[in-house]
Design a protein around this motif. Structure first.
Motif, PDB file in Angstrom:
ATOM      1  N   LEU A  58       1.050  -1.182  -0.014  1.00 46.45           N
ATOM      2  CA  LEU A  58      -0.154   0.050   0.031  1.00 46.45           C
ATOM      3  C   LEU A  58       0.913   1.174  -0.020  1.00 46.45           C
ATOM      4  O   LEU A  58       0.369   2.335  -0.605  1.00 46.45           O
ATOM      5  N   SER A  59       2.098   1.140   0.626  1.00 43.70           N
ATOM      6  CA  SER A  59       3.073   2.072   0.515  1.00 43.70           C
ATOM      7  C   SER A  59       3.905   2.217  -0.745  1.00 43.70           C
ATOM      8  O   SER A  59       4.748   1.252  -0.893  1.00 43.70           O
ATOM      9  N   PRO A  60       3.836   3.490  -1.399  1.00 48.12           N
ATOM     10  CA  PRO A  60       4.613   3.698  -2.748  1.00 48.12           C
ATOM     11  C   PRO A  60       6.197   3.737  -2.083  1.00 48.12           C
ATOM     12  O   PRO A  60       7.100   3.028  -3.075  1.00 48.12           O
ATOM     13  N   GLY A  61       6.429   4.231  -1.118  1.00 45.21           N
ATOM     14  CA  GLY A  61       7.892   4.218  -0.653  1.00 45.21           C
ATOM     15  C   GLY A  61       8.457   2.834  -0.482  1.00 45.21           C
ATOM     16  O   GLY A  61       9.655   2.357  -1.072  1.00 45.21           O
ATOM     17  N   MET A  62       7.516   1.876   0.005  1.00 39.49           N
ATOM     18  CA  MET A  62       8.038   0.501   0.201  1.00 39.49           C
ATOM     19  C   MET A  62       8.347  -0.172  -1.122  1.00 39.49           C
ATOM     20  O   MET A  62       9.230  -0.781  -1.347  1.00 39.49           O
ATOM     21  N   VAL A  63       7.409  -0.086  -2.082  1.00 42.87           N
ATOM     22  CA  VAL A  63       7.432  -0.628  -3.301  1.00 42.87           C
ATOM     23  C   VAL A  63       8.729  -0.161  -4.103  1.00 42.87           C
ATOM     24  O   VAL A  63       9.469  -0.727  -4.719  1.00 42.87           O
ATOM     25  N   GLU A  64       9.107   1.251  -3.945  1.00 41.21           N
ATOM     26  CA  GLU A  64      10.265   1.762  -4.544  1.00 41.21           C
ATOM     27  C   GLU A  64      11.374   1.155  -3.834  1.00 41.21           C
ATOM     28  O   GLU A  64      12.409   0.722  -4.538  1.00 41.21           O
ATOM     29  N   VAL A  65      11.389   0.961  -2.657  1.00 38.85           N
ATOM     30  CA  VAL A  65      12.734   0.362  -2.114  1.00 38.85           C
ATOM     31  C   VAL A  65      12.833  -1.021  -2.382  1.00 38.85           C
ATOM     32  O   VAL A  65      13.823  -1.722  -2.413  1.00 38.85           O
ATOM     33  N   ALA A  66      12.021  -1.682  -2.374  1.00 33.19           N
ATOM     34  CA  ALA A  66      11.750  -3.114  -2.777  1.00 33.19           C
ATOM     35  C   ALA A  66      12.416  -3.365  -4.277  1.00 33.19           C
ATOM     36  O   ALA A  66      12.946  -4.193  -4.261  1.00 33.19           O
ATOM     37  N   LEU A  67      11.730  -2.208  -5.051  1.00 35.88           N
ATOM     38  CA  LEU A  67      12.235  -2.773  -6.512  1.00 35.88           C
ATOM     39  C   LEU A  67      13.764  -2.349  -6.466  1.00 35.88           C
ATOM     40  O   LEU A  67      14.494  -3.091  -7.262  1.00 35.88           O
ATOM     41  N   ARG A  68      14.150  -1.270  -5.683  1.00 35.18           N
ATOM     42  CA  ARG A  68      15.712  -1.205  -5.845  1.00 35.18           C
ATOM     43  C   ARG A  68      16.523  -2.286  -5.193  1.00 35.18           C
ATOM     44  O   ARG A  68      17.499  -2.649  -5.756  1.00 35.18           O
ATOM     45  N   ASN A  69      16.061  -2.904  -4.040  1.00 35.95           N
ATOM     46  CA  ASN A  69      16.547  -4.147  -3.494  1.00 35.95           C
ATOM     47  C   ASN A  69      16.847  -5.134  -4.543  1.00 35.95           C
ATOM     48  O   ASN A  69      17.871  -5.845  -4.668  1.00 35.95           O
TER      49      ASN A  69
END
Length: 327
Positions: A104-115
């Motif tokens: 639900l958090s765009p910030g978490m999706v962004e970090v997960a994709l970066r990881n």
């Protein structure tokens, strides 16, 4: 790596006072704001890594509840992925080939994709509400989640959505959820540890162990919002019933961490209350080895004599019927 679609909302790590005020009556908004704010430091806060330590943890947890049947799964989605801890480590451990992260958090999706990109893994991502998952029916062989169900307002709706996007015969595995009794003692241990640490470090001789006041204040504000985002604790039998009512079969819940939780929660709270530079490699090894030993005690001894409701974590698995009924 496939990035989030351009139509997904952008992260908002610095919410306004009005937004935060509104979040207290809107748990989904609270989850977005809280986790967008935490996304950049979440891995550090929870000592998350993508090496052998966390690969072993993720695969051990998965096998403890689901076994090794069906591995490797061709496609998997993580619901409420956060920074990708569970799915990415399962992929590195050979459990999953191709993954999708959702949160639900765009910030978490962004970090997960970066990881995922840094690890060279085949992962795409979407900003997603667990009660309305933006994927077609019968898409995934596996759906996983770690510490996500207790953030979802309507868990039974989420179970129905998970079964919808699973292929017939596909499996779900959710881990890291707090039990009712476990949450009771863990939160109280955390509060006592926070009070002791932040007050003892006011002594002049221990001033170097005190985090700057603005950081402590910020942590306190985050803790207050955490009371809004943590919506549920679970009885293992009740969680099994919810999954069965949603249409799942072969449902099983297991629990772990009793002594490990009694020691682990004070340790994690202490780590959050002191400057990070004080947490040396020696300290982190001590904390990790203590957790390993106590987890082994829980699994090999205490799980055989104590009711499962006393343990802190509940994990649940089930499958979509091979000949699915109307959900």
């Amino acid at each position: 790596m496939t990035q989030s679609p351009a139509t997904d909302p952008a992260p908002n790590p610095h919410a306004s006072e009005d937004e935060v005020r509104a979040a207290y009556s809107d748990p989904k908004l609270a989850n977005v704001l809280y986790h967008d704010w935490e996304a950049g430091t979440y891995d550090e806060k929870w000592s998350i890594s993508y090496d052998e330590r966390c690969i072993s943890y993720a695969t051990d947890v998965f096998d403890a509840v689901a076994g090794e049947r069906g591995q490797p799964y061709a496609t998997a989605m993580e619901l409420g992925s956060g920074t990708g801890f569970f799915l990415l480590n399962l992929m590195q451990g050979g459990v999953v080939k191709k993954g999708s992260v959702t949160d639900l958090s765009p910030g978490m999706v962004e970090v997960a994709l970066r990881n995922a990109d840094n690890l060279g893994l085949d992962v795409d991502g979407r900003v997603a509400d667990a009660e309305r998952i933006p994927y077609d029916d019968n898409t995934f062989d596996l759906v996983v989640g770690h510490a996500v169900l207790h953030h979802i307002p309507d868990v039974q709706s989420a179970f129905r959505e998970v079964l919808r996007v699973l292929k017939p015969g596909g499996r779900f595995v959710f881990a890291g959820e707090p039990t009712k009794i476990g949450d009771f003692y863990a939160r109280r241990l955390g509060r006592v540890t926070w009070w002791l640490t932040t007050n003892i470090t006011k002594l002049p001789a221990l001033a170097g162990w005190r985090r700057p006041q603005e950081e402590l204040d910020e942590s306190s504000r985050a803790a207050a919002l955490e009371a809004v985002v943590d919506l549920h604790t679970f009885d293992p039998s009740e969680l099994e019933r919810w999954a069965l009512r949603a249409g799942a079969v072969d449902v099983k819940a297991v629990t772990d961490e009793f002594s490990a939780a009694l020691v682990g929660w004070p340790i994690r709270t202490f780590e959050a209350a002191v400057p990070q530079e004080k947490l040396t490699v020696r300290w982190r090894l001590f904390a990790y080895r203590a957790w390993l030993r106590l987890s082994a005690l829980d699994k090999k001894v205490l799980a055989k004599v104590l009711p499962r409701e006393l343990f802190y974590n509940v994990m649940i698995t089930g499958t979509k019927p091979a000949d699915p009924v109307e959900l």
